[in-house]
Design a protein around this motif. Structure first.
Motif, PDB file in Angstrom:
ATOM      1  N   SER A   1       0.849  -1.197   0.000  1.00  0.00           N
ATOM      2  CA  SER A   1       0.000   0.000   0.000  1.00  0.00           C
ATOM      3  C   SER A   1       0.882   1.245   0.000  1.00  0.00           C
ATOM      4  O   SER A   1       2.089   1.178   0.249  1.00  0.00           O
ATOM      5  CB  SER A   1      -0.883   0.000   1.246  1.00  0.00           C
ATOM      6  OG  SER A   1      -0.056   0.162   2.395  1.00  0.00           O
ATOM      7  N   LYS A   2       0.264   2.403  -0.223  1.00  0.00           N
ATOM      8  CA  LYS A   2       1.000   3.668  -0.174  1.00  0.00           C
ATOM      9  C   LYS A   2       1.588   3.866   1.211  1.00  0.00           C
ATOM     10  O   LYS A   2       2.728   4.331   1.344  1.00  0.00           O
ATOM     11  CB  LYS A   2       0.104   4.838  -0.551  1.00  0.00           C
ATOM     12  CG  LYS A   2       0.872   6.162  -0.562  1.00  0.00           C
ATOM     13  CD  LYS A   2       0.060   7.283  -1.108  1.00  0.00           C
ATOM     14  CE  LYS A   2       0.769   8.611  -1.174  1.00  0.00           C
ATOM     15  NZ  LYS A   2       1.818   8.896  -0.263  1.00  0.00           N
ATOM     16  N   ALA A   3       0.859   3.482   2.246  1.00  0.00           N
ATOM     17  CA  ALA A   3       1.361   3.636   3.617  1.00  0.00           C
ATOM     18  C   ALA A   3       2.631   2.809   3.819  1.00  0.00           C
ATOM     19  O   ALA A   3       3.592   3.284   4.437  1.00  0.00           O
ATOM     20  CB  ALA A   3       0.290   3.238   4.636  1.00  0.00           C
TER      21      ALA A   3
ATOM     22  N   LEU B   1       4.707   1.836   1.447  1.00  0.00           N
ATOM     23  CA  LEU B   1       5.766   2.452   0.641  1.00  0.00           C
ATOM     24  C   LEU B   1       6.277   3.730   1.299  1.00  0.00           C
ATOM     25  O   LEU B   1       7.480   4.007   1.264  1.00  0.00           O
ATOM     26  CB  LEU B   1       5.264   2.725  -0.775  1.00  0.00           C
ATOM     27  CG  LEU B   1       5.019   1.482  -1.630  1.00  0.00           C
ATOM     28  CD1 LEU B   1       4.402   1.871  -2.962  1.00  0.00           C
ATOM     29  CD2 LEU B   1       6.286   0.669  -1.830  1.00  0.00           C
ATOM     30  N   ASP B   2       5.385   4.498   1.921  1.00  0.00           N
ATOM     31  CA  ASP B   2       5.810   5.704   2.642  1.00  0.00           C
ATOM     32  C   ASP B   2       6.739   5.331   3.793  1.00  0.00           C
ATOM     33  O   ASP B   2       7.735   6.012   4.048  1.00  0.00           O
ATOM     34  CB  ASP B   2       4.600   6.479   3.171  1.00  0.00           C
ATOM     35  CG  ASP B   2       3.859   7.232   2.078  1.00  0.00           C
ATOM     36  OD1 ASP B   2       4.455   7.472   1.002  1.00  0.00           O
ATOM     37  OD2 ASP B   2       2.677   7.567   2.297  1.00  0.00           O
TER      38      ASP B   2
ATOM     39  N   SER C   1      10.063   4.612   2.321  1.00  0.00           N
ATOM     40  CA  SER C   1      10.747   5.815   1.856  1.00  0.00           C
ATOM     41  C   SER C   1      11.259   6.652   3.024  1.00  0.00           C
ATOM     42  O   SER C   1      12.233   7.393   2.871  1.00  0.00           O
ATOM     43  CB  SER C   1       9.848   6.646   0.943  1.00  0.00           C
ATOM     44  OG  SER C   1       8.816   7.270   1.664  1.00  0.00           O
TER      45      SER C   1
ATOM     46  N   VAL D   1       8.157   6.924  -4.083  1.00  0.00           N
ATOM     47  CA  VAL D   1       6.997   6.075  -3.816  1.00  0.00           C
ATOM     48  C   VAL D   1       6.178   5.806  -5.074  1.00  0.00           C
ATOM     49  O   VAL D   1       5.798   4.661  -5.336  1.00  0.00           O
ATOM     50  CB  VAL D   1       6.121   6.679  -2.690  1.00  0.00           C
ATOM     51  CG1 VAL D   1       4.803   5.940  -2.561  1.00  0.00           C
ATOM     52  CG2 VAL D   1       6.877   6.647  -1.372  1.00  0.00           C
ATOM     53  N   SER D   2       5.902   6.824  -5.874  1.00  0.00           N
ATOM     54  CA  SER D   2       5.075   6.580  -7.058  1.00  0.00           C
ATOM     55  C   SER D   2       5.838   5.739  -8.085  1.00  0.00           C
ATOM     56  O   SER D   2       5.248   4.902  -8.760  1.00  0.00           O
ATOM     57  CB  SER D   2       4.566   7.894  -7.651  1.00  0.00           C
ATOM     58  OG  SER D   2       5.404   8.410  -8.618  1.00  0.00           O
TER      59      SER D   2
ATOM     60  N   SER E   1       5.762   2.129  -6.746  1.00  0.00           N
ATOM     61  CA  SER E   1       4.421   1.578  -6.909  1.00  0.00           C
ATOM     62  C   SER E   1       4.150   1.203  -8.364  1.00  0.00           C
ATOM     63  O   SER E   1       3.673   0.106  -8.662  1.00  0.00           O
ATOM     64  CB  SER E   1       3.384   2.597  -6.426  1.00  0.00           C
ATOM     65  OG  SER E   1       2.088   2.090  -6.607  1.00  0.00           O
ATOM     66  N   SER E   2       4.484   2.102  -9.291  1.00  0.00           N
ATOM     67  CA  SER E   2       4.275   1.828 -10.719  1.00  0.00           C
ATOM     68  C   SER E   2       5.130   0.662 -11.187  1.00  0.00           C
ATOM     69  O   SER E   2       4.670  -0.207 -11.938  1.00  0.00           O
ATOM     70  CB  SER E   2       4.604   3.070 -11.548  1.00  0.00           C
ATOM     71  OG  SER E   2       3.723   4.114 -11.240  1.00  0.00           O
TER      72      SER E   2
ATOM     73  N   HIS F   1       3.759  -2.626  -9.848  1.00  0.00           N
ATOM     74  CA  HIS F   1       2.516  -2.952 -10.564  1.00  0.00           C
ATOM     75  C   HIS F   1       2.827  -3.494 -11.956  1.00  0.00           C
ATOM     76  O   HIS F   1       2.232  -4.484 -12.402  1.00  0.00           O
ATOM     77  CB  HIS F   1       1.624  -1.718 -10.635  1.00  0.00           C
ATOM     78  CG  HIS F   1       0.215  -2.008 -11.019  1.00  0.00           C
ATOM     79  ND1 HIS F   1      -0.774  -1.080 -10.968  1.00  0.00           N
ATOM     80  CD2 HIS F   1      -0.386  -3.126 -11.477  1.00  0.00           C
ATOM     81  CE1 HIS F   1      -1.910  -1.609 -11.372  1.00  0.00           C
ATOM     82  NE2 HIS F   1      -1.694  -2.852 -11.693  1.00  0.00           N
TER      83      HIS F   1
END
Length: 176
Positions: free
Chosen positions: A9-11, A13-14, A17, A25-26, A29-30, A33
């Motif tokens: 999740s973004k959390a 990944l944060d 980081s 992070v983006s 994530s990309s 994916h």
């Protein structure tokens, strides 16, 4: 190959980081994916081909031979085009020859020199597989319109150009 089934999740990944400031992070994530989708596509292709008694490696060799004007190529050229070692290509050719899908043609003057030819049975196998493959591919890509496909091609080209960031001196990909 290990496949990450649970993308972070973004959390999460944060959190990473915060510990590793180099992490974008983006981008992570990309990237994850994309790896995930690529793995799933490869598995789906394997499942499709297995219904026809093929695996990807052998299928690609048949495709490469079919692309040739006369259905003939050298093993070293096939290995280069497929991105595999010559030893791996020899194994693929051995299996295809055993199944009658390709044949080795020995040079009359130098029996060490050999070419590989797609047989009629090999072409028949492709004629069975390709309509199913193209139907499934069309269905898979149906939600992506032509403009998005062009955009995707451009994005993938940019990503391909960036792969060198992962190169390690002495690795097979770099050749150093």
């Amino acid at each position: 190959m290990l496949q990450l089934r649970d993308l972070p999740s973004k959390a999460v990944l944060d959190k990473f980081s915060a510990r590793y400031p180099e992490a974008d992070v983006s981008a992570v994530s990309s990237f994850l994916h994309l790896l995930r989708v690529a793995s799933d596509l490869s598995l789906a292709l394997d499942a499709c081909l297995s219904q026809h008694g093929l695996l990807q490696g052998r299928w690609w060799v048949l495709i490469l031979l079919m692309r040739e004007e006369n259905g003939i190529s050298l093993p070293s050229v096939l290995a280069e085009k497929a991105g595999v070692s010559r030893a791996t290509m020899t194994g693929l050719i051995d299996g295809l020859e055993r199944d009658g899908l390709v044949e080795r043609i020995f040079d009359r003057d130098d029996r060490r020199r050999v070419s590989i030819r797609l047989t009629a049975a090999g072409q028949e196998k492709l004629d069975q597989v390709m309509p199913d493959y193209y139907t499934r591919l069309r269905q898979c890509m149906a939600a992506v319109n032509e403009e998005e496909r062009v955009l995707l091609g451009g994005i993938l080209g940019k990503l391909n150009a960036g792969i060198s960031a992962f190169d390690v001196p002495g690795s097979m990909r770099t050749g150093t």
